[in-house]
Design a protein around this motif. Structure first.
Motif, PDB file in Angstrom:
ATOM      1  N   GLN A  14       0.823  -1.209   0.000  1.00 51.75           N
ATOM      2  CA  GLN A  14       0.000   0.000   0.000  1.00 51.75           C
ATOM      3  C   GLN A  14       0.863   1.269   0.000  1.00 51.75           C
ATOM      4  O   GLN A  14       0.529   2.248  -0.656  1.00 51.75           O
ATOM      5  CB  GLN A  14      -0.945   0.005   1.201  1.00 51.75           C
ATOM      6  CG  GLN A  14      -2.001  -1.079   1.153  1.00 51.75           C
ATOM      7  CD  GLN A  14      -2.960  -0.915  -0.016  1.00 51.75           C
ATOM      8  OE1 GLN A  14      -3.292   0.189  -0.409  1.00 51.75           O
ATOM      9  NE2 GLN A  14      -3.394  -2.033  -0.573  1.00 51.75           N
ATOM     10  N   ALA A  15       1.961   1.251   0.750  1.00 53.90           N
ATOM     11  CA  ALA A  15       2.862   2.409   0.777  1.00 53.90           C
ATOM     12  C   ALA A  15       3.456   2.650  -0.608  1.00 53.90           C
ATOM     13  O   ALA A  15       3.494   3.792  -1.082  1.00 53.90           O
ATOM     14  CB  ALA A  15       3.969   2.197   1.803  1.00 53.90           C
ATOM     15  N   ALA A  16       3.919   1.596  -1.253  1.00 49.65           N
ATOM     16  CA  ALA A  16       4.508   1.725  -2.586  1.00 49.65           C
ATOM     17  C   ALA A  16       3.492   2.274  -3.583  1.00 49.65           C
ATOM     18  O   ALA A  16       3.822   3.134  -4.410  1.00 49.65           O
ATOM     19  CB  ALA A  16       5.041   0.374  -3.059  1.00 49.65           C
ATOM     20  N   CYS A  35      13.662   4.302  -0.190  1.00 46.19           N
ATOM     21  CA  CYS A  35      12.736   5.120  -0.973  1.00 46.19           C
ATOM     22  C   CYS A  35      12.247   6.356  -0.222  1.00 46.19           C
ATOM     23  O   CYS A  35      12.012   7.393  -0.834  1.00 46.19           O
ATOM     24  CB  CYS A  35      11.543   4.292  -1.436  1.00 46.19           C
ATOM     25  SG  CYS A  35      11.928   3.195  -2.820  1.00 46.19           S
ATOM     26  N   ILE A  36      12.098   6.267   1.090  1.00 50.15           N
ATOM     27  CA  ILE A  36      11.591   7.448   1.805  1.00 50.15           C
ATOM     28  C   ILE A  36      12.700   8.354   2.333  1.00 50.15           C
ATOM     29  O   ILE A  36      12.411   9.451   2.798  1.00 50.15           O
ATOM     30  CB  ILE A  36      10.618   7.078   2.950  1.00 50.15           C
ATOM     31  CG1 ILE A  36      11.297   6.259   4.019  1.00 50.15           C
ATOM     32  CG2 ILE A  36       9.381   6.403   2.398  1.00 50.15           C
ATOM     33  CD1 ILE A  36      10.481   6.113   5.277  1.00 50.15           C
ATOM     34  N   THR A  37      13.947   7.913   2.270  1.00 52.98           N
ATOM     35  CA  THR A  37      15.038   8.782   2.710  1.00 52.98           C
ATOM     36  C   THR A  37      15.824   9.374   1.542  1.00 52.98           C
ATOM     37  O   THR A  37      16.516  10.369   1.718  1.00 52.98           O
ATOM     38  CB  THR A  37      16.005   8.049   3.661  1.00 52.98           C
ATOM     39  OG1 THR A  37      16.511   6.887   3.023  1.00 52.98           O
ATOM     40  CG2 THR A  37      15.300   7.673   4.952  1.00 52.98           C
ATOM     41  N   ILE A  49       3.885  12.500   4.996  1.00 59.06           N
ATOM     42  CA  ILE A  49       3.372  11.130   5.016  1.00 59.06           C
ATOM     43  C   ILE A  49       2.440  11.027   6.210  1.00 59.06           C
ATOM     44  O   ILE A  49       2.842  11.273   7.351  1.00 59.06           O
ATOM     45  CB  ILE A  49       4.502  10.091   5.135  1.00 59.06           C
ATOM     46  CG1 ILE A  49       5.433  10.195   3.934  1.00 59.06           C
ATOM     47  CG2 ILE A  49       3.920   8.689   5.258  1.00 59.06           C
ATOM     48  CD1 ILE A  49       6.672   9.342   4.040  1.00 59.06           C
ATOM     49  N   PHE A  50       1.207  10.688   5.956  1.00 61.15           N
ATOM     50  CA  PHE A  50       0.204  10.557   7.008  1.00 61.15           C
ATOM     51  C   PHE A  50      -0.309   9.133   6.980  1.00 61.15           C
ATOM     52  O   PHE A  50      -0.825   8.670   5.971  1.00 61.15           O
ATOM     53  CB  PHE A  50      -0.944  11.544   6.763  1.00 61.15           C
ATOM     54  CG  PHE A  50      -2.013  11.477   7.807  1.00 61.15           C
ATOM     55  CD1 PHE A  50      -1.817  12.033   9.055  1.00 61.15           C
ATOM     56  CD2 PHE A  50      -3.207  10.849   7.536  1.00 61.15           C
ATOM     57  CE1 PHE A  50      -2.801  11.963  10.023  1.00 61.15           C
ATOM     58  CE2 PHE A  50      -4.198  10.771   8.490  1.00 61.15           C
ATOM     59  CZ  PHE A  50      -3.993  11.331   9.740  1.00 61.15           C
ATOM     60  N   TYR A  51      -0.139   8.432   8.078  1.00 61.54           N
ATOM     61  CA  TYR A  51      -0.553   7.035   8.174  1.00 61.54           C
ATOM     62  C   TYR A  51      -1.658   6.948   9.220  1.00 61.54           C
ATOM     63  O   TYR A  51      -1.397   6.958  10.411  1.00 61.54           O
ATOM     64  CB  TYR A  51       0.650   6.169   8.526  1.00 61.54           C
ATOM     65  CG  TYR A  51       0.390   4.683   8.655  1.00 61.54           C
ATOM     66  CD1 TYR A  51      -0.797   4.100   8.253  1.00 61.54           C
ATOM     67  CD2 TYR A  51       1.363   3.865   9.189  1.00 61.54           C
ATOM     68  CE1 TYR A  51      -1.011   2.743   8.378  1.00 61.54           C
ATOM     69  CE2 TYR A  51       1.166   2.500   9.325  1.00 61.54           C
ATOM     70  CZ  TYR A  51      -0.025   1.945   8.917  1.00 61.54           C
ATOM     71  OH  TYR A  51      -0.226   0.601   9.048  1.00 61.54           O
ATOM     72  N   ASP A  52      -2.883   6.893   8.770  1.00 58.58           N
ATOM     73  CA  ASP A  52      -4.050   6.837   9.642  1.00 58.58           C
ATOM     74  C   ASP A  52      -4.356   5.383  10.005  1.00 58.58           C
ATOM     75  O   ASP A  52      -4.199   4.495   9.174  1.00 58.58           O
ATOM     76  CB  ASP A  52      -5.241   7.456   8.913  1.00 58.58           C
ATOM     77  CG  ASP A  52      -6.371   7.836   9.836  1.00 58.58           C
ATOM     78  OD1 ASP A  52      -6.178   7.849  11.062  1.00 58.58           O
ATOM     79  OD2 ASP A  52      -7.458   8.129   9.316  1.00 58.58           O
ATOM     80  N   HIS A  53      -4.766   5.153  11.207  1.00 61.89           N
ATOM     81  CA  HIS A  53      -5.134   3.825  11.723  1.00 61.89           C
ATOM     82  C   HIS A  53      -3.939   2.866  11.781  1.00 61.89           C
ATOM     83  O   HIS A  53      -4.063   1.675  11.509  1.00 61.89           O
ATOM     84  CB  HIS A  53      -6.265   3.197  10.907  1.00 61.89           C
ATOM     85  CG  HIS A  53      -7.498   4.038  10.865  1.00 61.89           C
ATOM     86  ND1 HIS A  53      -8.272   4.266  11.973  1.00 61.89           N
ATOM     87  CD2 HIS A  53      -8.075   4.728   9.864  1.00 61.89           C
ATOM     88  CE1 HIS A  53      -9.277   5.054  11.656  1.00 61.89           C
ATOM     89  NE2 HIS A  53      -9.173   5.361  10.371  1.00 61.89           N
ATOM     90  N   ALA A  54      -2.794   3.384  12.149  1.00 60.69           N
ATOM     91  CA  ALA A  54      -1.595   2.557  12.274  1.00 60.69           C
ATOM     92  C   ALA A  54      -1.762   1.488  13.342  1.00 60.69           C
ATOM     93  O   ALA A  54      -1.074   0.468  13.325  1.00 60.69           O
ATOM     94  CB  ALA A  54      -0.385   3.428  12.588  1.00 60.69           C
ATOM     95  N   GLY A  68       9.274  -1.115  11.242  1.00 66.13           N
ATOM     96  CA  GLY A  68       8.900  -0.119  10.248  1.00 66.13           C
ATOM     97  C   GLY A  68       8.828   1.293  10.751  1.00 66.13           C
ATOM     98  O   GLY A  68       8.806   2.238   9.969  1.00 66.13           O
ATOM     99  N   ILE A  69       8.811   1.496  12.058  1.00 66.18           N
ATOM    100  CA  ILE A  69       8.723   2.854  12.609  1.00 66.18           C
ATOM    101  C   ILE A  69      10.024   3.583  12.308  1.00 66.18           C
ATOM    102  O   ILE A  69      11.108   3.068  12.524  1.00 66.18           O
ATOM    103  CB  ILE A  69       8.456   2.827  14.118  1.00 66.18           C
ATOM    104  CG1 ILE A  69       7.063   2.291  14.382  1.00 66.18           C
ATOM    105  CG2 ILE A  69       8.612   4.227  14.714  1.00 66.18           C
ATOM    106  CD1 ILE A  69       6.747   2.146  15.850  1.00 66.18           C
ATOM    107  N   PHE A  70       9.901   4.795  11.831  1.00 62.37           N
ATOM    108  CA  PHE A  70      11.104   5.563  11.508  1.00 62.37           C
ATOM    109  C   PHE A  70      11.113   6.873  12.203  1.00 62.37           C
ATOM    110  O   PHE A  70      10.290   7.429  12.703  1.00 62.37           O
ATOM    111  CB  PHE A  70      11.260   5.773  10.004  1.00 62.37           C
ATOM    112  CG  PHE A  70      10.021   6.201   9.306  1.00 62.37           C
ATOM    113  CD1 PHE A  70       9.762   7.538   9.105  1.00 62.37           C
ATOM    114  CD2 PHE A  70       9.088   5.269   8.864  1.00 62.37           C
ATOM    115  CE1 PHE A  70       8.606   7.939   8.447  1.00 62.37           C
ATOM    116  CE2 PHE A  70       7.939   5.665   8.211  1.00 62.37           C
ATOM    117  CZ  PHE A  70       7.700   7.013   7.998  1.00 62.37           C
TER     118      PHE A  70
END
Length: 70
Positions: A14-16, A35-37, A49-54, A68-70
């Motif tokens: 889903q992130a990709a 990819c995110i750095t 980047i907003f991740y709702d319902h993590a 996965g937490i960064f």
């Protein structure tokens, strides 16, 4: 549309898709980090980047969520 991300594989997929990662994305934590750095593939002035319902992923696979937490 609500997407239920409850596993590492679903999160990475889903992130990709959501962030339009390049074709070379390897579907693993190292590739996600790369990819995110290093955002040369996605030129912009700012990124959000907003991740709702993590919590769904955190509860389903706590050890993978912690990785996965960064």
């Amino acid at each position: 549309m609500v997407k239920k991300i409850n596993s590492k594989e679903t999160f990475l997929k889903q992130a990709a898709e959501a962030m339009e990662f390049p074709q070379y994305f390897g579907n693993n934590w190292d590739a996600f980090d790369e990819c995110i750095t290093d955002l040369r593939w996605c030129q912009a002035q700012r990124y959000v980047i907003f991740y709702d319902h993590a919590d769904i992923f955190a509860q389903a696979e706590p050890s993978q969520y912690q990785i996965g937490i960064f």
